[in-house]
Write an enzyme that holds these catalytic residues in place. Sequence first.
Site, PDB file in Angstrom:
ATOM      1  CE1 TYR A   1      12.811  -2.703  10.033  1.00 15.10           C
ATOM      2  CE2 TYR A   1      15.213  -2.801  10.077  1.00 15.10           C
ATOM      3  CZ  TYR A   1      14.024  -2.589   9.390  1.00 15.10           C
ATOM      4  OH  TYR A   1      14.066  -2.289   8.039  1.00 15.10           O
TER       5      TYR A   1
ATOM      6  CB  SER B   1      -0.941   0.015   1.213  1.00 13.82           C
ATOM      7  OG  SER B   1      -0.195  -0.136   2.414  1.00 13.82           O
TER       8      SER B   1
ATOM      9  CE  LYS C   1      12.593  -5.617   8.075  1.00 18.39           C
ATOM     10  NZ  LYS C   1      11.564  -5.808   7.019  1.00 18.39           N
TER      11      LYS C   1
END
Length: 244
Positions: A150, A17, A154
């Site tokens: 994070y 989006s 990842k």
Amino acid sequence: MGDLDFTGKRVLVVGGSSGIGNGIARAFLARSADVTVWGTRPRVEDYEGDPGSDLSGVSYTCVDVAQPEIVAAAPFDGDSLDVLVCCQGTVIYARGEFEMAGFEKVVDVNLNSMMACALKFRAQLAKAKGALILISSTAALRTTLGNPAYNASKAGILGLTRSLAQAWIGEGIRVNGVAPGLVDTKLTKVMTADPKRLEKQLGAIPSGRLGTPADIAGAVLYLASPLADYVVGQTLAVDGGGSL
């Protein structure tokens, strides 16, 4: 366009989006794919006016990917899927990831939802002999100050990419990944909008510039195309040389 012509191909971009995901969705749309985007807002109209969001010409579904039961129940028309790109991601600043609630939220969105999406569409990808592409980050290759969730999530995507690639190639599903460097999106504004932090970041990028969603989209198009038919389980760093 030859090998990069996706006419008649069905593509789903989770997290398409805005930002990198939206750049990927637009790139497939420009090459005549039938593109569906999953996002977090109830209606496509809720993105109107947002920089980095252009959902014209794509189908849109609101799905909270942080909840696996919602992923499993999400509607999808058809029994085959040519390309699944998982580009969902979030980060919490101000040391919020050092609290378990924040840590779990980031891992749920960045890593656990990748597996949930992959499992949901395994049969459809196998039928199409399709491609699954997981978007991680070059943050997986080093430490990230103040963002342990994070960083860990990842890095986890790199392992998930390898594991799924090995497990599913026999079904005809090619699994690969892309690890973007610093890309100018709303998620990175905390760095790119600060002149001092931006100067420091640019000094560590041999190409001397920030990445763009189009830079990442180019690598995804390649991995989804017949050009990469013999590429399995790899994560391609697209970072202007920053990981060197």
